[in-house]
Design a protein around this motif. Structure first.
Motif, PDB file in Angstrom:
ATOM      1  N   ALA A  27       0.869  -1.279  -0.182  1.00 52.67           N
ATOM      2  CA  ALA A  27      -0.018  -0.029  -0.051  1.00 52.67           C
ATOM      3  C   ALA A  27       0.810   1.293   0.009  1.00 52.67           C
ATOM      4  N   GLN A  28       2.162   1.016   0.385  1.00 61.20           N
ATOM      5  CA  GLN A  28       3.052   2.506   0.498  1.00 61.20           C
ATOM      6  C   GLN A  28       3.384   2.914  -0.823  1.00 61.20           C
ATOM      7  N   LEU A  29       3.347   1.947  -1.643  1.00 63.68           N
ATOM      8  CA  LEU A  29       3.950   2.277  -3.042  1.00 63.68           C
ATOM      9  C   LEU A  29       2.662   2.605  -4.117  1.00 63.68           C
ATOM     10  N   GLN A  30       1.645   2.355  -3.523  1.00 66.93           N
ATOM     11  CA  GLN A  30       0.046   2.892  -4.278  1.00 66.93           C
ATOM     12  C   GLN A  30      -0.026   4.265  -4.247  1.00 66.93           C
ATOM     13  N   TYR A  31      -0.660   5.100  -5.051  1.00 65.90           N
ATOM     14  CA  TYR A  31      -0.876   6.399  -4.862  1.00 65.90           C
ATOM     15  C   TYR A  31      -2.622   6.267  -4.688  1.00 65.90           C
ATOM     16  N   PRO A  32      -3.007   7.290  -4.070  1.00 61.56           N
ATOM     17  CA  PRO A  32      -4.591   7.241  -3.711  1.00 61.56           C
ATOM     18  C   PRO A  32      -5.205   7.804  -5.060  1.00 61.56           C
ATOM     19  N   PRO A  33      -6.235   7.360  -5.364  1.00 58.85           N
ATOM     20  CA  PRO A  33      -7.029   8.021  -6.605  1.00 58.85           C
ATOM     21  C   PRO A  33      -7.475   9.458  -6.465  1.00 58.85           C
ATOM     22  N   ARG A  34      -7.598   9.908  -7.657  1.00 59.19           N
ATOM     23  CA  ARG A  34      -7.909  11.263  -7.557  1.00 59.19           C
ATOM     24  C   ARG A  34      -9.495  11.417  -6.974  1.00 59.19           C
ATOM     25  N   THR A  35      -9.441  12.420  -6.394  1.00 58.21           N
ATOM     26  CA  THR A  35     -10.944  12.761  -5.758  1.00 58.21           C
ATOM     27  C   THR A  35     -11.694  13.650  -6.552  1.00 58.21           C
ATOM     28  N   TYR A  36     -11.413  14.402  -7.492  1.00 61.40           N
ATOM     29  CA  TYR A  36     -12.407  15.093  -8.416  1.00 61.40           C
ATOM     30  C   TYR A  36     -13.184  16.104  -7.513  1.00 61.40           C
ATOM     31  N   LEU A  37     -12.622  16.530  -6.536  1.00 65.29           N
ATOM     32  CA  LEU A  37     -13.245  17.416  -5.604  1.00 65.29           C
ATOM     33  C   LEU A  37     -13.516  18.725  -6.422  1.00 65.29           C
ATOM     34  N   LEU A  38     -12.507  19.618  -7.014  1.00 62.03           N
ATOM     35  CA  LEU A  38     -12.747  20.399  -7.514  1.00 62.03           C
ATOM     36  C   LEU A  38     -13.765  20.470  -8.673  1.00 62.03           C
ATOM     37  N   ASN A  58     -19.222  11.601  -3.066  1.00 63.46           N
ATOM     38  CA  ASN A  58     -18.241  10.562  -3.240  1.00 63.46           C
ATOM     39  C   ASN A  58     -16.757  11.198  -3.212  1.00 63.46           C
ATOM     40  N   ALA A  59     -16.761  12.441  -3.704  1.00 58.43           N
ATOM     41  CA  ALA A  59     -15.474  12.958  -3.819  1.00 58.43           C
ATOM     42  C   ALA A  59     -14.790  13.315  -2.365  1.00 58.43           C
ATOM     43  N   LEU A  60     -15.786  13.506  -1.685  1.00 56.18           N
ATOM     44  CA  LEU A  60     -15.306  13.742  -0.279  1.00 56.18           C
ATOM     45  C   LEU A  60     -14.938  12.429   0.578  1.00 56.18           C
ATOM     46  N   ARG A  61     -15.450  11.266   0.219  1.00 52.16           N
ATOM     47  CA  ARG A  61     -15.147  10.017   0.665  1.00 52.16           C
ATOM     48  C   ARG A  61     -13.905   9.426   0.302  1.00 52.16           C
ATOM     49  N   HIS A  71      -8.758   0.504   0.289  1.00 52.73           N
ATOM     50  CA  HIS A  71      -8.370   1.046  -1.066  1.00 52.73           C
ATOM     51  C   HIS A  71      -9.412   0.674  -2.301  1.00 52.73           C
ATOM     52  N   ASP A  72     -10.049  -0.632  -2.420  1.00 50.05           N
ATOM     53  CA  ASP A  72     -11.149  -0.720  -3.307  1.00 50.05           C
ATOM     54  C   ASP A  72     -12.440   0.174  -3.198  1.00 50.05           C
ATOM     55  N   GLN A  73     -12.716   0.514  -1.970  1.00 48.93           N
ATOM     56  CA  GLN A  73     -13.960   1.358  -1.821  1.00 48.93           C
ATOM     57  C   GLN A  73     -13.526   2.778  -2.208  1.00 48.93           C
ATOM     58  N   ALA A  74     -12.172   3.131  -1.954  1.00 52.03           N
ATOM     59  CA  ALA A  74     -11.639   4.543  -2.291  1.00 52.03           C
ATOM     60  C   ALA A  74     -11.675   4.586  -4.168  1.00 52.03           C
TER      61      ALA A  74
END
Length: 110
Positions: A27-38, A58-61, A71-74
């Motif tokens: 998990a340390q090598l994986q990047y978090p997915p984009r949030t699309y917040l803006l 969904n973007a806030l979650r 990670h899958d839910q994110a």
């Protein structure tokens, strides 16, 4: 130096090959997915707020799910935020085209 003088490759003495799955990463090598917040905020304000709020939630979650090791839910929340944002943008563009078309027809028929 004989073959018995060669140190073992593994500290336990076994020279068996180590099987590593190259398709899984820690998990340390994986990047978090984009949030699309803006994107979600902008389409909520300027296009169509009912579906924009779903994209915004969904973007806030995404970040909170990522930090709790879900990670899958994110990734699913990120994909849902993108899809709901695109749907909101589509509805907004169609609504603006209808309004401009209606206004131009009304103006020309005076």
């Amino acid at each position: 130096m004989s073959s018995s003088d060669v140190p073992p490759a593994v500290p336990g003495g076994s020279r068996a090959p180590v099987h590593v799955n190259v398709h899984t990463y820690p998990a340390q090598l994986q990047y978090p997915p984009r949030t699309y917040l803006l994107f979600s905020v902008l389409v909520t304000i300027f296009c169509f707020w009912p579906t924009g709020i779903v994209a915004l939630v969904n973007a806030l979650r995404v970040n909170s799910l990522w930090k709790t090791q879900q990670h899958d839910q994110a990734r699913k929340a990120s994909k849902r935020a993108r899809n709901w944002g695109l749907l909101t943008l589509s509805i907004g563009v169609v609504a603006w085209v209808v309004v401009v078309f209606w206004a131009s027809i009304t103006y020309l028929n005076r």
